[in-house]
Enzyme design. Sequence first.
Site, PDB file in Angstrom:
ATOM      1  N   ASP A   1       0.839  -1.200   0.000  1.00 59.24           N
ATOM      2  CA  ASP A   1       0.000   0.000   0.000  1.00 59.24           C
ATOM      3  C   ASP A   1       0.879   1.257   0.000  1.00 59.24           C
ATOM      4  OD1 ASP A   1      -2.782   1.040   0.412  1.00 59.24           O
ATOM      5  OD2 ASP A   1      -1.885   1.913   2.209  1.00 59.24           O
TER       6      ASP A   1
ATOM      7  N   GLU B   1       1.574  -0.624  -5.042  1.00 56.84           N
ATOM      8  CA  GLU B   1       0.561   0.388  -5.314  1.00 56.84           C
ATOM      9  C   GLU B   1       1.328   1.701  -5.325  1.00 56.84           C
ATOM     10  OE1 GLU B   1      -3.180   2.931  -3.750  1.00 56.84           O
ATOM     11  OE2 GLU B   1      -1.492   2.466  -2.478  1.00 56.84           O
TER      12      GLU B   1
END
Length: 546
Positions: A212, A271
């Site tokens: 993330d 990401e």
Amino acid sequence: MSKHPADSAAPAADWWRGAVIYQVYPRSFADSNGDGMGDLAGVRARLPHLQDLGVDAVWLSPFYASPQADAGYDVADYRAIDPVFGTLQDAEAVIRDAHALGLRIIVDLVPNHSSDQHDWFRRALAEGPGSPLRGRYHFRPGKGEHGELPPNDWESVFGGPAWTRVPDGEWYLHLFAPEQPDFNWDHPAVHDEFRSILRFWLDLGVDGFRVDVAHGLVKAAGLPDIGRRDQVKLLGNDTMPFFDQDGVHEIYRGWRQILTEYAGERILVAEAWTPTVERTALYVRPDELHQAFNFQYLGTYWDAAELRAVIDSSLAAMRPVGAPATWVLSNHDVTRHATRFANPPGLGTQLRTPGDRALGLRRARAATLLMLALPGSAYLYQGEELGLPDVTDLPDEVRQDPSFHRAHGQDGFRDGCRVPIPWTKDGPSYGFGTGGSWLPQPEGWGELSVQAQTGVPGSTLELYREALRVRRAQPGLGAGDALQWLDAPEGVLAFRREGFVCTANTTGAAVRIPVPGRALLASGDMEEADGDHVVLPADTTVWWAV
Ligand code: NOJ
């Protein structure tokens, strides 16, 4: 029952290069105990659906202990499961069962920030200014005569200032919600902790991590001002002192080393919102992460010229670093592609308008077949195999996306793609669970359910199943990086891969083309070829064997 490739004597080398990876958003996938919130036991019970669908791996969004200020992307304990999702035994059971079904499991790792309820942050707050634990986050005195102004002008991605003041007068940095304080990655303890967390989950048997905010860990030295407002609009288009700093790459080189110690080709997926595909490619150099999401592709409208340009630039950017390109149309942060393509272009990726649903679905099916014909790895988001639209009319009072509330209702429409998915035609929450659902499901959701579409020729679910079956059977589809464009009328994309041609008509009108080969699969109704020619219906993709 097929065996997990990592368990066999000869693990499938490079399995991830052409893998189709299905994102499960646990709170909205399947609820085993009727509390209205999906959970790990629900995921486990529904794994056979994913095996039938024919995906290679499952990426699970966070299920760790969390106050859920940002749906679990605010982690209080990286080694514990939130009771709402179950127990560590449930997580182990998901991994074990998935492997037995031939599916790999990728878990989410959230290293940019923790929850404000994380033990380190709570202790840092309690111990006060100057305490060693404050050094693991970004605490600073404020500006202004009494320190009443934030330390710099950075804005939170969710709206408002990126700093919050604590009662003793110091401020802390949070690029997202105030409940998500950013770690200070200049601190060695943060490095040690995440290396240990990686090992914890690798030891448990996961096949990889989706990282993330992989572009956010390192901040520019001195946390310099940006000097302008509206920073969120620049994200992904411009270099910011808190994103895509060169220092992040050192971290990933260290993580890659750890993964190589484990058998079975475990992977790391970034990401990373960067300004260009070339900047994204830096994250997937051979000694760093394995894949990065292709957000440039996700942000491209259903338009032949734009698609061709982004496909070419994506493949070209990945070639020098030897990483596979990736393709994605939907995830838990953007309006589902069936709704994006139902609306006119230029509206961004978070929409509130339903648009022309039939048109959106036709284009979404065509876009999916196009994506699944491209070389590289493809990501699917739960429910897109049902052709689900976004739920655009959720009442404001049920919305839970923190960015909606921080942006005073002007932004943050991510709840619309997070509505629990329908499994059965009827019943409470359409088979999602035996109780309700944490976000209301729309009327008629059951008609889109797995039950309603199974065995129905031409249904979106059967289209996905067939596409993934053909993708597996067609040698090389998904592999490599070779793609040869063919001449085609304006608005039509046509390309050849080995033994295979894909034609995608992105226009609203039927187009006549020379028959490329034997039709394998079409996203819409097709007429028989008439002699040497065939009519490609509007907004339709067709796969051909040649
Ligand atoms: C990206 C995640 O996909 C999103 O859902 C989350 O809000 C932010 N990172 C912050 O963790």
